[in-house]
Motif scaffolding. Structure first.
Motif, short mmCIF file in Angstrom:
data_model
loop_
_atom_site.label_atom_id
_atom_site.label_comp_id
_atom_site.label_asym_id
_atom_site.label_seq_id
_atom_site.Cartn_x
_atom_site.Cartn_y
_atom_site.Cartn_z
N ARG A 25 -2.48 38.32 -32.96
CA ARG A 25 -2.53 39.48 -33.85
C ARG A 25 -3.43 40.57 -33.29
N ALA A 26 -4.61 40.16 -32.78
CA ALA A 26 -5.59 41.14 -32.28
C ALA A 26 -5.06 41.88 -31.05
N ASN A 57 4.09 38.89 -32.57
CA ASN A 57 5.26 39.41 -33.28
C ASN A 57 4.89 40.00 -34.62
N GLU A 58 3.98 39.35 -35.32
CA GLU A 58 3.60 39.77 -36.67
C GLU A 58 3.03 41.18 -36.69
N CYS A 59 2.40 41.55 -35.55
CA CYS A 59 1.80 42.88 -35.46
C CYS A 59 2.59 43.79 -34.53
N GLY A 60 3.87 43.47 -34.37
CA GLY A 60 4.78 44.37 -33.67
C GLY A 60 4.88 44.19 -32.18
N GLY A 61 4.23 43.18 -31.63
CA GLY A 61 4.25 42.97 -30.18
C GLY A 61 5.46 42.16 -29.74
N ALA A 129 -3.20 45.12 -37.47
CA ALA A 129 -2.22 46.12 -37.90
C ALA A 129 -0.86 45.43 -38.03
N PHE A 130 -0.59 44.86 -39.20
CA PHE A 130 0.65 44.13 -39.40
C PHE A 130 1.83 45.09 -39.42
N GLY A 137 7.83 42.13 -33.84
CA GLY A 137 8.20 42.01 -32.45
C GLY A 137 9.24 40.93 -32.20
N ARG A 138 9.71 40.88 -30.97
CA ARG A 138 10.74 39.92 -30.58
C ARG A 138 10.21 38.99 -29.48
N ARG A 139 10.81 37.80 -29.42
CA ARG A 139 10.52 36.85 -28.35
C ARG A 139 11.75 36.74 -27.46
#
Length: 437
Positions: A25-26, A57-61, A129-130, A137-139
């Motif tokens: 997340r960070a 992913n939770e924070c858009g990465g 920043a959720f 985000g995607r894997r």
């Protein structure tokens, strides 16, 4: 939270899925939009990788997964894929009960102090920043990271002969090394090649005590060199053709001597032997000393005149290739040297070695003791290096007083060109520590 080598500790105690989720997340919240994710062979790595990926992913990465690979393979993949950062789930040479996370930049250098502190602050404060539900985000999977790393190694060396090499992988993630050496025409024998996160063949840290099987194999066969890695293959150490372990300071000197030219500098930590200074002096090069830790060595290699960096732990950095310690590259570089200039025992013999004294002293307040030592030594010597602990150079040697990063001890090291002077410098330093404690 971060040590000099990232986050490490016992799984289920210091290193948990919750921590991995928070780090993911960070990292995404700090603006790293695309992250390469890989891990070593430890069983807990799969769980931790899933948690890191979920946090990213939770924070858009977006997450680019490369699976089980050597740490330098993952670090090199960051720039290969145009990503913003890399995360490796590994505890490197630590025992199988441990795991950890190490973060990488596109240059191949680990996150520096400011980057690590920014991530640590977000974790401490829960400052994430959720992403909105439709912007998570995607894997995705990437399967050519090892091929790219291997290609770069093959381009970095030239081996005309076909030496015989023994490689002890320690059940770790370094399978790329024997494959590349085979591609380069070497005859390769492999020890402990089956990946197993419990490290049944030997402890993950490769040293003279843990490499007895490799030493015997080399001594009893036609192998011209023995290579060994730790669990994630960022480290590389060696035994010569007689099965004798090559001291790590000597290996550093051998690499540095070949890399350095007139006016160049070699980066090495404050506890590195005089042998390295003497080895590069003939080429007109010098040593610039850093804090202990490969991340600090890597940082120093960003200077234009630093052509090589090494740490006696077995971390070797050629900044023209990558600023990540690259055990497979180091293995190929050493085999190249042996093929062109060997045998390895002769290269070792050509490096001057000096008496060195080391001792650790348990103290109640290690940082306070080192601070007191610093003040006392400044009263006695004109030049005192406080970059990492307290280091004093004299005409005939040096000594270092440094607090351990993990234990309640102060370490004293002294080296000189004669036994008598090494004893004198050690007794001086130990005496000051005793007075300060």
């Amino acid at each position: 939270m971060f040590g000099t080598s990232g986050i490490r500790g016992p799984v289920g105690e210091e290193v948990t899925a919750a921590l991995a989720l928070s780090v993911g997340r960070a990292v995404a919240s700090d603006g790293y939009e695309t992250v390469v994710l890989g891990r070593d062979v430890r069983d807990s790595g799969s769980m931790l990788a899933d948690a890191v990926a979920a946090g990213l992913n939770e924070c858009g990465g977006d997450v680019l997964e490369v699976g089980v690979e050597a740490t330098p393979t993952v670090a090199r993949a960051v720039s290969r894929y145009g990503a913003d950062a890399g995360i490796v789930i590994t505890a490197s040479h630590n025992p199988p009960t441990d795991n950890g996370l190490k973060l990488w930049t596109p240059s191949g250098k680990a996150f520096g102090p400011e980057q690590r502190e920014s991530i640590a602050r977000r974790v401490r404060e829960g400052d994430y920043a959720f992403a909105d539900w439709d912007e998570v985000g995607r894997r995705s999977r990437r399967d050519d990271a090892r091929d790219h790393h291997a290609e770069r190694i093959r381009e970095a060396v030239s081996i005309d002969e076909s030496p015989s090499v023994a490689v002890d992988l320690g059940n770790g993630a370094g399978a790329i090394t024997p494959a590349v050496l085979d591609d380069l025409g070497c005859h390769v024998r492999t020890l402990n090649g089956q990946q197993d996160g419990s490290f049944p063949g030997r402890p993950s840290e490769p040293n003279a005590e843990t490499l007895e099987e490799l030493a015997r194999l080399v001594a009893e066969t036609d192998a011209e060199v023995g290579i060994a890695h730790d669990g994630d293959a960022d480290r590389m150490v060696a035994v010569d053709e007689t099965g004798t372990f090559v001291p790590k300071d000597v290996l550093l000197a051998i690499f540095a001597r070949r890399a350095a030219g007139e006016g160049d500098r070699i980066a090495a930590p404050v506890d590195t032997s005089l042998a390295v200074d003497d080895a590069v002096a003939d080429a007109g090069a010098t040593v610039t000393r850093t804090r202990v830790g490969d991340v600090y060595v890597a940082e120093r290699t960003t200077a234009d005149d630093v052509v090589f960096g090494g740490e006696p732990s077995g971390a070797w950095i050629w900044p023209g290739e990558t600023r990540c310690p690259d055990g497979p590259l180091a293995a190929a570089k050493l085999v190249e040297l042996v093929a062109a200039h060997g045998p390895l025992s002769a290269l070792v013999e050509d490096v001057d070695r000096y008496p060195i004294r080391r001792e650790s002293y348990e103290v109640d307040e290690k940082d306070a003791v080192v601070a007191s030592v610093r003040d006392r030594l400044r009263e006695r010597f004109e030049e005192v290096d406080t970059n990492d602990g307290v280091r004093v150079e004299t005409d005939e040697g040096w000594f270092l007083v440094r607090a351990s990063g993990t234990e309640p001890v102060v370490r004293v090291t002294a080296e000189a060109r004669t036994d008598a002077r090494a004893d004198e410098l050690f007794e001086l330093a130990a005496g000051v520590v005793s007075d300060a404690a």
